[in-house]
Design an enzyme around this catalytic site. Structure first.
Site, PDB file in Angstrom:
ATOM      1  N   ASP A  52       0.856  -1.189   0.000  1.00 40.64           N
ATOM      2  CA  ASP A  52       0.000   0.000   0.000  1.00 40.64           C
ATOM      3  C   ASP A  52       0.891   1.238   0.000  1.00 40.64           C
ATOM      4  O   ASP A  52       1.793   1.354   0.830  1.00 40.64           O
ATOM      5  CB  ASP A  52      -0.880  -0.039   1.262  1.00 40.64           C
ATOM      6  CG  ASP A  52      -1.689   1.237   1.433  1.00 40.64           C
ATOM      7  OD1 ASP A  52      -1.963   1.907   0.414  1.00 40.64           O
ATOM      8  OD2 ASP A  52      -2.051   1.556   2.584  1.00 40.64           O
ATOM      9  N   ASN A  76      -0.546   4.571  -0.274  1.00 39.56           N
ATOM     10  CA  ASN A  76      -1.221   5.824   0.123  1.00 39.56           C
ATOM     11  C   ASN A  76      -1.925   5.734   1.475  1.00 39.56           C
ATOM     12  O   ASN A  76      -2.728   6.604   1.823  1.00 39.56           O
ATOM     13  CB  ASN A  76      -2.204   6.277  -0.971  1.00 39.56           C
ATOM     14  CG  ASN A  76      -3.341   5.269  -1.145  1.00 39.56           C
ATOM     15  OD1 ASN A  76      -3.295   4.182  -0.573  1.00 39.56           O
ATOM     16  ND2 ASN A  76      -4.352   5.639  -1.904  1.00 39.56           N
ATOM     17  N   ASP A  90      -4.246   3.817   2.721  1.00 38.47           N
ATOM     18  CA  ASP A  90      -5.648   3.432   2.920  1.00 38.47           C
ATOM     19  C   ASP A  90      -5.791   1.972   3.364  1.00 38.47           C
ATOM     20  O   ASP A  90      -6.904   1.458   3.502  1.00 38.47           O
ATOM     21  CB  ASP A  90      -6.490   3.704   1.665  1.00 38.47           C
ATOM     22  CG  ASP A  90      -6.090   2.820   0.480  1.00 38.47           C
ATOM     23  OD1 ASP A  90      -5.080   2.078   0.601  1.00 38.47           O
ATOM     24  OD2 ASP A  90      -6.770   2.863  -0.555  1.00 38.47           O
ATOM     25  N   ASP A 117      -1.823  -1.381  -3.798  1.00 33.71           N
ATOM     26  CA  ASP A 117      -2.196  -0.648  -5.010  1.00 33.71           C
ATOM     27  C   ASP A 117      -1.151  -0.837  -6.114  1.00 33.71           C
ATOM     28  O   ASP A 117      -0.096  -1.444  -5.882  1.00 33.71           O
ATOM     29  CB  ASP A 117      -2.413   0.835  -4.695  1.00 33.71           C
ATOM     30  CG  ASP A 117      -1.374   1.381  -3.720  1.00 33.71           C
ATOM     31  OD1 ASP A 117      -0.173   1.200  -3.994  1.00 33.71           O
ATOM     32  OD2 ASP A 117      -1.759   1.948  -2.667  1.00 33.71           O
ATOM     33  N   ASP A 170     -10.017 -16.899 -15.801  1.00 31.77           N
ATOM     34  CA  ASP A 170     -10.633 -17.367 -14.565  1.00 31.77           C
ATOM     35  C   ASP A 170     -11.751 -18.363 -14.872  1.00 31.77           C
ATOM     36  O   ASP A 170     -12.549 -18.144 -15.776  1.00 31.77           O
ATOM     37  CB  ASP A 170     -11.215 -16.142 -13.845  1.00 31.77           C
ATOM     38  CG  ASP A 170     -11.763 -16.461 -12.478  1.00 31.77           C
ATOM     39  OD1 ASP A 170     -10.992 -16.940 -11.636  1.00 31.77           O
ATOM     40  OD2 ASP A 170     -12.970 -16.227 -12.248  1.00 31.77           O
ATOM     41  N   GLU A 226      -7.609 -21.359 -15.904  1.00 33.51           N
ATOM     42  CA  GLU A 226      -7.835 -21.914 -14.574  1.00 33.51           C
ATOM     43  C   GLU A 226      -8.869 -23.021 -14.720  1.00 33.51           C
ATOM     44  O   GLU A 226     -10.037 -22.777 -14.983  1.00 33.51           O
ATOM     45  CB  GLU A 226      -8.349 -20.834 -13.607  1.00 33.51           C
ATOM     46  CG  GLU A 226      -8.352 -21.341 -12.186  1.00 33.51           C
ATOM     47  CD  GLU A 226      -9.523 -20.857 -11.347  1.00 33.51           C
ATOM     48  OE1 GLU A 226      -9.441 -20.953 -10.126  1.00 33.51           O
ATOM     49  OE2 GLU A 226     -10.542 -20.418 -11.925  1.00 33.51           O
TER      50      GLU A 226
HETATM   51  O1  ISL Z   1     -11.176 -21.842  -4.608  1.00 29.97           O
HETATM   52  C1  ISL Z   1     -12.143 -22.499  -4.862  1.00 29.97           C
HETATM   53  C2  ISL Z   1     -12.918 -23.092  -3.826  1.00 29.97           C
HETATM   54  O2  ISL Z   1     -12.200 -23.071  -2.635  1.00 29.97           O
HETATM   55  C3  ISL Z   1     -12.585 -22.746  -6.214  1.00 29.97           C
HETATM   56  O3  ISL Z   1     -13.859 -23.264  -6.275  1.00 29.97           O
HETATM   57  C4  ISL Z   1     -12.570 -21.454  -6.962  1.00 29.97           C
HETATM   58  O4  ISL Z   1     -13.714 -20.743  -6.653  1.00 29.97           O
HETATM   59  C5  ISL Z   1     -12.480 -21.755  -8.424  1.00 29.97           C
HETATM   60  O5  ISL Z   1     -11.204 -22.271  -8.623  1.00 29.97           O
HETATM   61  C6  ISL Z   1     -12.652 -20.494  -9.234  1.00 29.97           C
HETATM   62  O6  ISL Z   1     -11.780 -19.524  -8.752  1.00 29.97           O
HETATM   63  C7  ISL Z   1     -11.681 -18.293  -9.391  1.00 29.97           C
HETATM   64  O7  ISL Z   1     -12.942 -17.698  -9.605  1.00 29.97           O
HETATM   65  C8  ISL Z   1     -13.660 -17.339  -8.435  1.00 29.97           C
HETATM   66  C9  ISL Z   1     -12.823 -16.515  -7.468  1.00 29.97           C
HETATM   67  O8  ISL Z   1     -13.499 -16.385  -6.243  1.00 29.97           O
HETATM   68  C10 ISL Z   1     -11.470 -17.124  -7.239  1.00 29.97           C
HETATM   69  O9  ISL Z   1     -10.688 -16.303  -6.404  1.00 29.97           O
HETATM   70  C11 ISL Z   1     -10.844 -17.337  -8.580  1.00 29.97           C
HETATM   71  O10 ISL Z   1      -9.530 -17.820  -8.483  1.00 29.97           O
HETATM   72  C12 ISL Z   1     -14.853 -16.558  -8.905  1.00 29.97           C
HETATM   73  O11 ISL Z   1     -14.452 -15.592  -9.819  1.00 29.97           O
HETATM   74 CA    CA Z   2      -3.569   1.928  -1.194  1.00 31.78          CA
END
Ligand code: ISL
Ligand code: CA
Length: 599
Positions: free
Chosen positions: A63, A65, A67, A71, A241, A295
């Site tokens: 961080d 600033n 808060d 960042d 993701d 992922e």
């Molecule tokens: O970490 C999990 C359960 O403990 C997984 O089900 C996870 O939610 C899954 O791998 C998807 O993760 C990703 O998308 C999620 C987010 O919360 C996670 O941080 C991200 O890595 C929703 O966007």
């Molecule tokens: Ca900050």
């Protein structure tokens, strides 16, 4: 790519890595000659296989600033720290405008920076500063869902006949209940009723994260424009993701009782998923020199391989979860199970075999969704913490996959000592509590015993920079409590200590860069049944390296199988007697680890 194309590529890649001559700590290394690598390794070499990645969780990194929230300027400030460590590329968790019900994984505006993290100018400067240091930036792409505050969703729920209605999944209920029995990852039903028209919308994650309708080509085209926006800024990597869940099962049939026990797998069975990923590749990815990672949570290994199979034109790198979730149930994800080394290495072996000649994996032992590696797979008690952290580092940097180091692991940061439910911040733990404890299915004590070890908050506590107030993370009040062990475990303590975990990582990263066999060589586990000593070789042409870790807290004798014998020690930790040329018997101290060149 034609053969001579990647011949040139590898020549350049190796020339750059070898020209930064290896230092004396591990002697002169004979790097394989570039041509032999091309001939021996069946896959074309690329920068993202050779790169060492580092995951920054911006909220908890630095961080600037006051808060209490990390960042972008904090990341810029610490680039030299990461450069010193030897990092080539950084993956940052979502940096977009968000109401933060799931720490940025609920995006309100894909083209704005999260105000807590800074401005677009800060982001552009991050890229410039990284380029100056020859580092690359991978950003997080969260397009399975948006925030419920995203303009598309706001319009979507406003009327039934506007074009955005179909950007999400709206369905009528059944007998005043949700349209089907889908559960959400964060507890309760995956359907939320909206009073305006009495219809339900789908959300695999929290109700503030409605799922986008990928079957609508306007949705896809809008998302592709957004991807180009970031790529045109000079971003060099995308981490997709929850990429296996974009395509939904037509008609939304109920899950059977058996399917409910492993619903995350069912959510990856949409029929159009590869059509969509292929389209992203064709329309966007193939036009840029970038690394793309998926992922792949929930999806069986034999299916996840498709995403990174280079013949299929989808993504480059697969994040699979069989290893990191080795000790977790599918249906009760808050519960941890016992695991042993034999299971651990069998998973690694299987993941590597499945990737085979055409796929490629990421290797990681922690991230922002999982506990700290040293607490999870090592031993975080004072006596063993540093040795086991170094042992795990040895594994991370010598696997047949791109290494991803999670922030703080290079210091051996540990899990947080949670005592009560109030200590947790994460939406996931709260959802589990609601489903299991509030319903009386599980008692609070048993629940707490488990979640304190598995909670995602463990890895999200602020980075421990030094021993000053708030670990040097912030001058204000940190958004999440800092692990009290920061007085001892912090970067300032380790930077100038040659024996520190940090400096061990630094040496290992250099070794990884200097020895292409550690990137490209075949992975051969010497005995997946051995539950004490993890030993494997990495082989390319006539070069052979041994990697060995003693997972037992006692001294162990290990005889090398298959007529193998030591040639030189590349790096060693916690060895009492140093290993000598032609040795075939190793006496290994607790958590001793090492990399050796074999004869
Ligand atoms: O970490 C999990 C359960 O403990 C997984 O089900 C996870 O939610 C899954 O791998 C998807 O993760 C990703 O998308 C999620 C987010 O919360 C996670 O941080 C991200 O890595 C929703 O966007
Ligand atoms: Ca900050």
């Amino acid at each position: 790519m034609p053969h001579h194309g990647y011949l040139t590529a590898i020549a350049i890649l190796i020339a750059t890595s070898v020209s930064t001559k290896c230092h004396q700590a591990y002697g002169a290394i004979q790097a394989a000659d570039p041509e032999s690598i091309v001939q021996q390794s069946k896959a074309p070499p690329t920068w993202w296989k050779q790169a060492v990645f580092y995951q920054v969780y911006p909220r908890s990194f630095k961080d600037t600033n006051g808060d209490g929230i990390g960042d972008i300027n904090g990341i810029i400030e610490k680039l030299d720290y990461l450069k010193k460590l030897g990092i080539d590329a950084i993956w940052i968790n979502p940096h977009y405008d968000s109401p933060n019900t799931d720490n940025g994984y609920d995006i309100r505006d894909y083209r704005k920076i999260m105000k807590e993290y800074g401005t677009m100018e800060d982001f552009d400067r991050l890229i410039t500063e990284m380029k100056k240091r020859n580092m690359r930036l991978m950003i997080d792409i969260v397009i399975n869902h948006t925030s419920d505050q995203h303009a598309w969703f706001v319009k979507s729920k406003s009327s039934k006949d506007n074009p955005y209605r179909d950007y999400y999944f709206w369905r009528d209920g059944k007998d005043d209940q949700a349209p089907n029995n889908y559960p959400s990852f964060f507890g309760g039903s995956a359907w939320q009723k909206d009073d305006k028209f009495g219809q339900y919308y789908l959300h695999y994650f929290s109700k503030q994260q409605p799922d986008l309708n990928w079957d609508n080509s306007n949705v896809r085209q809008d998302l592709y424009k957004m991807l180009r926006f970031w790529l045109d800024k000079g971003v060099s990597g995308l981490r997709f993701d929850t990429v296996a869940t974009y395509s939904k099962i037509p008609g939304f049939p109920n899950l059977t009782q058996r399917q409910l026990k492993n619903f995350s797998e069912e959510y990856t069975q949409g029929p159009n998923i590869h059509r969509y990923i292929n389209e992203i590749n064709r329309e966007v990815l193939s036009h840029y020199d970038i690394a793309t990672a998926g992922e792949l949570f929930g999806i069986p290994l034999d299916q996840s391989i498709k995403f990174s199979d280079r013949r299929r034109n989808e993504l480059n790198i697969a994040f699979t979860f069989d290893l990191i979730r080795l000790d977790r149930d599918n249906d009760e994800r808050w519960r941890r199970k016992d695991w042993n080394l034999s299971q651990f290495r069998q998973v690694i072996d299987k993941v590597d075999r499945t990737a085979g000649e055409y796929g490629w994996n990421a290797f990681f032992l922690d991230n922002h969704d999982n506990p700290r590696a040293v607490s999870h797979f090592g031993d975080d008690r004072p006596q063993w913490r540093e040795h086991s952290a170094k042992a795990l580092a040895t594994l991370i940097l010598s696997q047949h996959a791109t290494p991803f180091i999670y922030q703080g692991s290079e210091l051996g940061m540990t899990n947080y000592p949670f005592k009560k439910m109030d200590d947790f911040d994460d939406i996931e733990v709260k959802g589990f509590w609601h489903d299991y404890v509030k319903t009386g299915k599980v008692n609070a004590e048993e629940f707490l015993q488990n979640v304190r070890q598995i909670s995602r908050d463990n890895s999200r506590t602020p980075f421990q920079w030094d021993a000053s107030k708030n670990a040097g993370f912030t001058t204000g009040t940190p958004w999440l409590k800092i692990n009290p062990n920061y007085l001892e475990i912090n970067a300032a303590n380790q930077l100038n200590d040659p024996k520190s975990v940090f400096n061990y990582y630094r040496q290992l990263i250099k070794i990884r860069h200097d020895i292409p066999t550690l990137t490209y060589g075949n992975y051969v586990d010497l005995d997946t049944k051995n539950d004490s000593i993890y030993a494997y070789t990495r082989n390319l042409g006539s070069e052979k390296y041994l990697i060995i870790v003693n997972f037992k807290e006692k001294t162990m004798r290990y005889t090398l199988p298959n007529n193998l014998s030591i040639n030189t020690t590349i790096i060693e930790n916690n060895a009492k007697s140093s290993t000598k040329k032609n040795d075939t018997l190793l006496v290994l101290e607790p958590w001793q680890s090492g990399i050796y060149k074999l004869n």
